[in-house]
Design a protein around this motif. Structure first.
Motif, PDB file in Angstrom:
ATOM      1  N   HIS A  44      10.341  49.615  30.988  1.00  0.00           N
ATOM      2  CA  HIS A  44       9.034  50.204  31.269  1.00  0.00           C
ATOM      3  C   HIS A  44       8.085  49.929  30.110  1.00  0.00           C
ATOM      4  O   HIS A  44       8.492  49.911  28.951  1.00  0.00           O
ATOM      5  CB  HIS A  44       9.162  51.712  31.477  1.00  0.00           C
ATOM      6  CG  HIS A  44      10.192  52.102  32.490  1.00  0.00           C
ATOM      7  ND1 HIS A  44       9.962  52.090  33.848  1.00  0.00           N
ATOM      8  CD2 HIS A  44      11.481  52.504  32.342  1.00  0.00           C
ATOM      9  CE1 HIS A  44      11.047  52.474  34.487  1.00  0.00           C
ATOM     10  NE2 HIS A  44      11.993  52.730  33.594  1.00  0.00           N
ATOM     11  N   ALA A  97       7.816  40.762  37.709  1.00  0.00           N
ATOM     12  CA  ALA A  97       8.858  41.533  38.377  1.00  0.00           C
ATOM     13  C   ALA A  97      10.213  41.379  37.683  1.00  0.00           C
ATOM     14  O   ALA A  97      11.099  42.221  37.865  1.00  0.00           O
ATOM     15  CB  ALA A  97       8.969  41.107  39.842  1.00  0.00           C
ATOM     16  N   GLY A 146       7.213  45.599  39.324  1.00  0.00           N
ATOM     17  CA  GLY A 146       7.411  45.692  40.767  1.00  0.00           C
ATOM     18  C   GLY A 146       6.647  46.829  41.406  1.00  0.00           C
ATOM     19  O   GLY A 146       6.516  46.884  42.635  1.00  0.00           O
ATOM     20  N   ASP A 147       6.154  47.767  40.585  1.00  0.00           N
ATOM     21  CA  ASP A 147       5.392  48.905  41.090  1.00  0.00           C
ATOM     22  C   ASP A 147       3.983  48.891  40.506  1.00  0.00           C
ATOM     23  O   ASP A 147       3.689  48.177  39.543  1.00  0.00           O
ATOM     24  CB  ASP A 147       6.079  50.226  40.728  1.00  0.00           C
ATOM     25  CG  ASP A 147       7.454  50.363  41.372  1.00  0.00           C
ATOM     26  OD1 ASP A 147       7.650  49.771  42.458  1.00  0.00           O
ATOM     27  OD2 ASP A 147       8.315  51.046  40.778  1.00  0.00           O
ATOM     28  N   GLN A 148       3.135  49.712  41.077  1.00  0.00           N
ATOM     29  CA  GLN A 148       1.788  49.868  40.561  1.00  0.00           C
ATOM     30  C   GLN A 148       1.815  50.785  39.333  1.00  0.00           C
ATOM     31  O   GLN A 148       2.671  51.679  39.221  1.00  0.00           O
ATOM     32  CB  GLN A 148       0.881  50.481  41.629  1.00  0.00           C
ATOM     33  CG  GLN A 148       0.598  49.557  42.809  1.00  0.00           C
ATOM     34  CD  GLN A 148      -0.153  48.309  42.377  1.00  0.00           C
ATOM     35  OE1 GLN A 148      -1.093  48.384  41.582  1.00  0.00           O
ATOM     36  NE2 GLN A 148       0.256  47.169  42.914  1.00  0.00           N
ATOM     37  N   ARG A 177       2.293  54.329  32.737  1.00  0.00           N
ATOM     38  CA  ARG A 177       3.577  53.604  32.687  1.00  0.00           C
ATOM     39  C   ARG A 177       3.567  52.491  33.727  1.00  0.00           C
ATOM     40  O   ARG A 177       3.200  52.703  34.885  1.00  0.00           O
ATOM     41  CB  ARG A 177       4.737  54.570  32.965  1.00  0.00           C
ATOM     42  CG  ARG A 177       6.103  53.876  33.003  1.00  0.00           C
ATOM     43  CD  ARG A 177       7.218  54.890  33.178  1.00  0.00           C
ATOM     44  NE  ARG A 177       7.092  55.624  34.450  1.00  0.00           N
ATOM     45  CZ  ARG A 177       7.803  56.704  34.737  1.00  0.00           C
ATOM     46  NH1 ARG A 177       8.676  57.197  33.841  1.00  0.00           N
ATOM     47  NH2 ARG A 177       7.648  57.318  35.904  1.00  0.00           N
ATOM     48  N   LEU A 178       3.977  51.312  33.285  1.00  0.00           N
ATOM     49  CA  LEU A 178       4.112  50.171  34.189  1.00  0.00           C
ATOM     50  C   LEU A 178       5.586  49.885  34.381  1.00  0.00           C
ATOM     51  O   LEU A 178       6.301  49.546  33.438  1.00  0.00           O
ATOM     52  CB  LEU A 178       3.411  48.932  33.619  1.00  0.00           C
ATOM     53  CG  LEU A 178       3.620  47.634  34.411  1.00  0.00           C
ATOM     54  CD1 LEU A 178       3.007  47.739  35.804  1.00  0.00           C
ATOM     55  CD2 LEU A 178       3.041  46.440  33.661  1.00  0.00           C
ATOM     56  N   THR A 179       6.036  50.049  35.624  1.00  0.00           N
ATOM     57  CA  THR A 179       7.386  49.660  35.997  1.00  0.00           C
ATOM     58  C   THR A 179       7.286  48.379  36.802  1.00  0.00           C
ATOM     59  O   THR A 179       6.624  48.374  37.855  1.00  0.00           O
ATOM     60  CB  THR A 179       8.075  50.750  36.842  1.00  0.00           C
ATOM     61  OG1 THR A 179       8.130  51.955  36.091  1.00  0.00           O
ATOM     62  CG2 THR A 179       9.487  50.328  37.219  1.00  0.00           C
ATOM     63  N   GLU A 183       1.387  53.831  36.958  1.00  0.00           N
ATOM     64  CA  GLU A 183       1.267  55.248  37.291  1.00  0.00           C
ATOM     65  C   GLU A 183       0.970  56.062  36.044  1.00  0.00           C
ATOM     66  O   GLU A 183       1.444  55.751  34.944  1.00  0.00           O
ATOM     67  CB  GLU A 183       2.551  55.760  37.953  1.00  0.00           C
ATOM     68  CG  GLU A 183       3.789  55.628  37.078  1.00  0.00           C
ATOM     69  CD  GLU A 183       5.023  56.241  37.718  1.00  0.00           C
ATOM     70  OE1 GLU A 183       4.878  57.170  38.522  1.00  0.00           O
ATOM     71  OE2 GLU A 183       6.137  55.779  37.397  1.00  0.00           O
TER      72      GLU A 183
END
Length: 391
Positions: A131, A126, A149-151, A145-147, A153
């Motif tokens: 990105h 986190a 804190g997020d899953q 794409r991996l951001t 996408e």
């Protein structure tokens, strides 16, 4: 007739005085003074003679402060009065010295891997800024794409041959059916930017300002995305897989025989990068990403070959090493396990993907190789290839 003196002692004293001759005390004192004067004159003369002798021998000098100079050794040659020639001049004048071709000069601010550390500042995914982009090399042709804190996408689901992500991560250029397409990562319909693009020889590479793309049409060139104008690269830059440095001043590219070349962006010719000297006999056949200055490049190492198409065969393989373009050395990164991906962002930060005992980790290094983060990679990204890292 005088009678006897009534005081006998007084009479004796008068007789004694009559028998002593008169003495002049003044004359006696004067004579003594003359004798003393002659003696002092003799002593002064002797002192003067001794002083003259000391002056002549140099022993009159008083001790000086600080260390005294050392007397020269008998038979030693005198010190030269002129400065000795420079080392390089002496070496060049030697008959046994061979001329040495100087390597490509590096910039004063080039990174120094020796200052790296293996202790991360953070171990949480986190905390990773920016990105990360992954490609599905299968038939699906997804770009993920991996951001932090997020899953993860999916930002591109259309089949493509090769892909390139803009430096700010907002646009994607890809080749499909021989055409260059550009689309936003936030959605929208893809737009054709150029027709007749050869995808295998040159993945679309964005300029640092995000306005141009290095592509391979009939020959490698620079495409202005807004106008569609294509400017061919100088004919002296004979290569493929061109990549820009983060500051836009340098191009790194693949040459025939699994080698690398480096050139300034306005140069007509390039400079070959020295052989990597990989212990396994592998060669840096293809550059994947370049640091901010052009001194370091992530590469895919492949078995050495004299076939110019050797780099094309591994066009989709991720980078597995970092190479110094000045020395040709492979940089020894403080990463445990096997490197399965490595990309620079335009500022020179390096993201390394590694695997050990079936566990994948991401390591983020600053331009000076300070380890900023090391964390476990999400399991959903298994099977995908690391493509780009943007801030």
């Amino acid at each position: 007739m005088t009678g006897p003196d009534p005081d006998p002692l007084r009479a004796e004293l008068r007789e004694l005085a009559d028998s002593v001759a008169a003495t002049d005390l003044y004359e006696r004192s004067l004579a003594r003074s003359r004798r003393l004067g002659r003696r002092e004159a003799a002593v002064g003369t002797a002192a003067a003679v001794v002083a003259l002798a000391l002056l002549g021998s140099g022993l009159w000098q008083l001790p000086r402060s600080g260390p005294q100079p050392v007397a020269p050794v008998a038979g030693a040659p005198p010190a030269p009065s002129a400065p000795a020639p420079a080392v390089s001049q002496r070496m060049n004048s030697s008959a046994t010295t061979k001329p040495v071709t100087p390597p490509r000069a590096s910039r004063p601010d080039r990174p120094r891997p020796a200052g790296s550390t293996s202790t991360p500042r953070s171990t949480s995914i986190a905390d990773l800024p920016g990105h990360i982009f992954y490609a599905d090399t299968g038939d699906d042709g997804r770009l993920v794409r991996l951001t932090p804190g997020d899953q993860p996408e999916t930002v591109l689901s259309k089949p493509y041959a090769t892909v390139g992500v803009s430096p700010d991560g907002t646009r994607v250029a890809y080749v499909a059916d021989g055409s260059l397409m550009v689309t936003d990562t936030g959605g929208g319909e893809p737009q054709q930017a150029y027709a007749g693009t050869a995808s295998a020889a040159q993945a679309p590479a964005w300029s640092p300002d995000g306005t141009r793309l290095l592509i391979d049409a009939t020959e490698p060139g620079v495409l202005d995305v807004a106008t569609g104008a294509l400017t061919p690269l100088p004919s002296g830059l004979d290569g493929q897989h061109f990549r820009w440095s983060g500051d836009g001043s340098t191009l790194v590219y693949a040459t025939a025989g699994c080698g690398l070349g480096v050139a300034e962006t306005n140069a007509q010719t390039g400079t070959p990068v020295p052989d990597s000297g990989d212990p396994a006999g592998r060669a840096a056949c293809r550059p994947v990403s370049v640091d901010a200055t052009g001194d370091l490049v992530t590469v895919h190492l492949a078995p050495g070959t004299s076939d110019p198409a050797g780099a094309t065969d591994s066009a989709a393989a991720p980078a597995d090493a970092v190479l110094d373009t000045v020395t040709g050395d492979i940089v020894d990164l403080p990463v445990s396990g096997r490197i399965i991906g490595a990309v620079f962002d335009p500022a020179g930060n390096l993201l390394v993907r590694s695997v050990k005992d079936g566990k994948r980790r991401l390591s983020l290094f600053a331009p000076d190789f300070t380890l900023l983060l090391r964390a476990r990679e999400p399991a959903a990204l298994e099977g995908l290839s690391l493509v780009a890292y943007t801030r």
